[in-house]
Structure formats: C-alpha cells, structure tokens
Design a protein around this motif. Structure first.
Motif, short mmCIF file in Angstrom:
data_model
loop_
_atom_site.label_atom_id
_atom_site.label_comp_id
_atom_site.label_asym_id
_atom_site.label_seq_id
_atom_site.Cartn_x
_atom_site.Cartn_y
_atom_site.Cartn_z
N LEU A 4 19.61 14.74 -5.30
CA LEU A 4 20.85 14.33 -4.65
C LEU A 4 20.63 13.21 -3.65
N LYS A 18 20.68 10.18 -5.52
CA LYS A 18 22.06 9.87 -5.91
C LYS A 18 22.84 9.26 -4.74
N GLY A 20 26.64 18.78 -5.02
CA GLY A 20 26.78 17.38 -5.43
C GLY A 20 26.30 17.04 -6.83
#
Lengths: 257, 322
Positions: free
Chosen positions: A47, A50, A79
């Motif tokens: 994440l 990301k 997420g």
C-alpha cells in the motif's frame, strides 16, 4: 505494477490459542480471528508503494475457511483494490505442500508482478510457504526482508537472519516475505471501510483452479496432540532490601548455581 | 542402515555453523548420518574432518561457484542430488531463516512432506515421527509423513543427542544451478559473536532484559548477571525496538525460542509474544517493579522491586559463593 499480498487469518495472539485435541489442527472456532499482524505488514509494504505510485494494483489473497472473508474485507478497507478467496471444503487441514500448490495455482490465475507475504505466521510458524510457492512458480524468493525496495523491474532489500543481515535483490516477477521489522500497518479509515464494500471479492474453488483434491507428494499427518499443564505462578516477594540474597538461596536450592 | 541426510549450514567465511552437531545427533537417532554441504569448488575437503568428528558417516559435497552469491539455490540442488544418490529416509535441516526456506523448496523438488520445527525426532515402524511444541509450549504434538520422504526442520538448541565420531566417506559432485530463478546476494554482514558467552540457542541459562531497564547503558546489568551465571544474553522485543541490543538477542514469538534450565527476566513485563519464546524454561525467575506484570503469572520466583538494587546484590552473592 500488480502486487498480490498473501494474507492469513490466525487466532488472535492476545487470546488463548488452542489446538483441537482430535485433529491436532488449530482451533479456529473458539477464538477471535484476525489477519495475522505480519500479513498486515506485507500489505502495508504494497500500500505504501501504491500511495506513491497510483498505477499500483494491490490484490489481497487468502486461502481459508469462509470466515477468512473478514480478513480480506479488512485488507480492502485498508486500501487493496481487490480480493481473492480460495475456499474449498477439500482444503480443510491442508499441509504446507498442498497449501503452496493451491496458492501457486491461484496466483497464476490472478496474475502478478510481485507476491508479498509475511515471513512466518503466528500460529503455524513454519515459515516455508513463500519459498515453496516461489519454487512451484519457478521464481526467485527473497525471504525475511527487514527493508523492501520495489523498483520497476526488480525488488531489493535487507534480509535478516539469525547470523546477521544481507543485501539481496531479484528481478520481477518474484516472491518476497517480510519480517516484523517492516513498518507497522495502517488502520482502515472511514472512507476505506465504505469503499471496500464496493470492491470485488472473488471466491475460487479447487475446480475453478483446475485442481483435484489429491495430495502433492508426501503428506504431513498429525499423530497426537497433548495439552501441557498451564504454568502457574510460584513464589512472589516484594523486595525489602535482601531479595537478591533470597534469590541466590532459591537458585542454590534448585542447584541452578 | 537407512541413510539420513543433514544439510550443514556453512558461514560466508566457509565455516560450519554451530547447528551441525545437533542435526547430526538427531540424524543418528534415525539412521546413518550423511552430511550434505554446498561449497565453492575445492573448499569442501577442509570440512570433512570436522563433520566426521560430529558424526557424519558420509559427506556429500556439492560444488558450485555460485555458493554464497545466490539465495539457497545451490543448497537445494546439493540436497536434491544427494537424495537421488543415497535414497534417504529423511532430510534434516536447521529450522533457521535460511534452512526452512531451503527445506520447503527441497520438499517441492522431491515431492517430500514437511515435518516443521521439530523439537525431537524418532523412527517408528519405518516412519519418521517429529515432536512439536506448539503455541509457545502450550501443546505438544507429534506428526509424520504419509507416502513420501520426510524433510524435517529441527528447532535450534532442542536436540541434546550427539553422534559418535566417524571416518566419513566423501562424495563430491559439481552442481548445475539455475540462476534464472534465484535471489541474488549483493553483500553479507555476518555478525560474529565474540562475547565469549554461550549461544542463546541451546544455552542452559539465559538472562534477558526488557524495556523496564530504561536505557542501552542500563542494559549492561543483564550482561553482568549473565557473566556471573555463565549465561547467554537475551532481550524482549521492546528492548530490541528501543535499541538497547541488536535483533539477534530477541527472545520470543519472533526471534529465538529458548528452553533453558533457568531463565531470568529483568524488567520484562511478559507480553504473550515474549512468553511464547521462553515459557518452556525449566525454572523462570522474574524481577520487575510492576507487581501486576504478566511475567509473574508464570515465574517460579518473582521479585517485585528495583532490578538495579537486587541484581548487584545477587551478583555479589554469586561471586562470593564461587
């Protein structure tokens, strides 16, 4: 980049964890079930990439009973873009060999550039699954990374072992497992929890993976399970100035010095 | 007698790791121990004598220039080749970070089953049976493998048996290692423990310190008591995270699991993750200023008080009795 994070649902370590005396398997009914903390850390690695790189696609994947959905939903609310749940009654009691074969098949079907997992679960503690999955997929495995650096076509980092550390790298696709030295996972926020409900959660059976519920080579079998008597508190004193001497006497009486 | 392969861990400097003796000892309970090493070409010969003294009846040397440069692949190749050559009833590997990865990959390559984190092994009517200590020692289980070779990862420090010395027969083979699917090692920092204290794994006495000690400087009190008792030094995760000592000393669910005769916890509250790594110790002593610390629930002797007053008094008493 597409990252698949393998997550495992385990009995919460803050509760009492038990084995079923008849099957020798983890008793998953009588306890709170949570995503293993180390799985959450692996997800955090994905994440945080990301966050920096919007083109990153994060998939959470779990093999487990129907309750594993809760863990996958949590991953989505943290997420992840989508979730894959490998669910089949024939997988109850699967050993490491069988588990790794099924996960490898599910990974092939889902597609990925990088697979992330925890280095060992808090219940089984075998620490073999990431390496076995990598071997089945014919991919490099960087195990027990304290620091993970994901690049366009490669992954590198610091590996921690009992004997020190090593700097390692591999070209993608690859399998990486992380240690609890990696950053702590984020909490799902309200927006994440709301949007998670609309995200895709795919359930795959063995048939959908094109697999037969047969063994893959030798199979681990539990022969017996015995609960050790609980450890109880012994003597407890409050130091009134001579506790060090009392302790020395205690150790001498037990022939420990 | 049936052959039992033992994967010997070798340091980057080419020395046999301390786990070898217990692995060969465990193998001798099951059959004839065959040591397998993966080394750079030409450097296997110097290890043979030592492996013989530890009980290897045979030494299978797999040679490759890539040993130490890639993760595990040469070791997997060496064991796979040795399995084909010797038809063993079991393969024993250390339950270390490196060992268990190699074990898992060997199992995939050879179609073997895994017996993981065994604290003991035995042979029963042709089957290999492993004993496991689960959930920090709360449960004891036994497992075996149906229909295949057993690959066993053996908990470090758990096996006390040692094999009788032998004059090993040596076989050397070149390995063909596929590097396309291997992780690459760029550099290694091998921490050489030169304190003269016993190794944490397998130590008879362990003295551990926690966050309650307050600082890195204060942690020295753990070392002082360890030296007075001839003990190994350990630490809780909180102490490691606070930077008092390196990760190598961590006792607990992650970190090293210990089962010493005596475990002394100084300033350790006793989080369940720590207890999981030490609660099978024979005798547990805890000193903590918090009378409600969970460590007292499992301590055979608990003292509510100041570590920095009690331990010096204990050290003096220990030194006086010598």
């Amino acid at each position: 980049m597409k990252i698949v994070v393998l997550v495992k649902q385990v009995p919460d370590t803050w509760g009492e964890r038990r084995l079923d005396p008849f099957t020798g398997r983890v008793d998953r009914e009588s306890v709170d079930r949570v995503i293993d903390e180390i799985s959450e850390r692996a997800l955090e690695v994905a994440l945080s990439l990301k966050d920096k790189n919007k083109g990153t696609e994060v998939v959470v994947m779990s093999m487990g009973p129907s309750s594993a959905t809760d863990g996958l939903r949590k991953g989505l609310s943290m997420g992840a873009n989508e979730a894959v749940h490998v669910l089949d009654d024939a997988l109850v009691g699967a050993d490491a060999g069988w588990t790794s074969a099924v996960l490898a098949a599910a990974l092939k079907q889902t597609g990925f550039d990088l697979v992330l997992a925890g280095n060992e679960s808090t219940d089984g503690r075998g620490g073999v699954i990431p390496a076995m999955v990598a071997q089945r997929l014919g991919l490099p495995c960087l195990g027990s990374l304290n620091i993970v650096e994901i690049e366009q076509n490669s992954v590198r980092g610091e590996r921690g072992t009992e004997n020190g550390t090593a700097r390692v790298h591999a070209s993608l696709p690859a399998v990486v497992s992380v240690t609890e030295r990696t950053p702590e996972a984020r909490f799902p926020n309200f927006k994440g929890i709301m949007t998670a409900k609309r995200k895709s959660l795919t359930v795959l059976s063995l048939a959908e993976l094109g697999m037969e519920p047969t063994t893959v080579g030798g199979r681990s079998v539990v022969l017996s399970t015995v609960e050790r008597p609980a450890r109880t508190a012994g003597k407890k004193i409050v130091d009134e100035g001579n506790a060090g001497l009392e302790l020395a006497e205690f150790l001498a009486a037990r022939h420990l010095i | 007698m049936s052959k039992v392969l033992v994967l010997i861990e070798v340091s980057p400097a080419g020395e046999i790791r301390s786990t070898a003796a217990a692995l060969l000892g465990a193998a001798s309970k099951l059959g004839e121990p065959v040591a397998v090493v993966a080394v750079a070409p030409g450097s296997g010969a110097s290890l043979v004598e030592q492996l013989g003294s530890l009980g290897a009846a045979e030494v299978f040397v797999g040679e490759s220039d890539l040993v130490g440069k890639i993760l595990g692949a040469a070791e997997v190749q060496a064991v796979t080749a040795a399995v084909a050559a010797t038809q063993p009833i079991a393969v024993l590997v250390s339950n270390s970070v490196e060992g268990r990865e190699v074990a898992g990959r060997i199992a995939v390559c050879t179609g073997a089953g895994l017996i993981m984190d065994a604290v003991d092994v035995r042979e029963d009517a042709g089957r290999i049976v492993g004993t496991h200590s689960v959930f920090g020692g709360g449960f004891s289980t036994e497992s075996t493998i149906d229909g295949g070779l057993a690959v066993v990862t053996v908990r470090q420090g758990a096996i006390e048996e040692r094999a009788a010395a032998a004059q090993p027969v040596v076989t050397s083979v070149p390995l063909t290692v596929d590097i396309s699917s291997a992780g690459v090692i760029d550099s290694v920092e091998d921490v050489v423990v030169s304190s003269g204290r016993p190794d944490l794994r397998g130590a008879a006495t362990v003295v551990s310190g926690g966050r309650g000690l307050g600082s890195k400087e204060n942690f020295v009190i753990v070392e002082q008591l360890a030296d007075a008792l001839g003990a190994a030094v350990g630490a809780s995760r909180a102490a490691v995270d606070a930077g008092y000592v390196s990760q190598m000393y961590q006792v607990g669910q992650t970190g090293t699991t210990v089962a010493p005769q005596l475990y002394v916890a100084l300033g350790i509250s006793g989080a369940i993750q720590h207890l999981a790594g030490m609660q099978t110790a024979k005798t547990i002593v805890a000193i903590n200023k918090d009378e409600d610390a969970p460590i007292f629930d499992i301590a055979d002797f608990g003292i509510v008080g100041d570590v920095f007053k009690i331990v010096p008094q204990l050290v003096d008493a220990l030194n006086a009795s010598k």
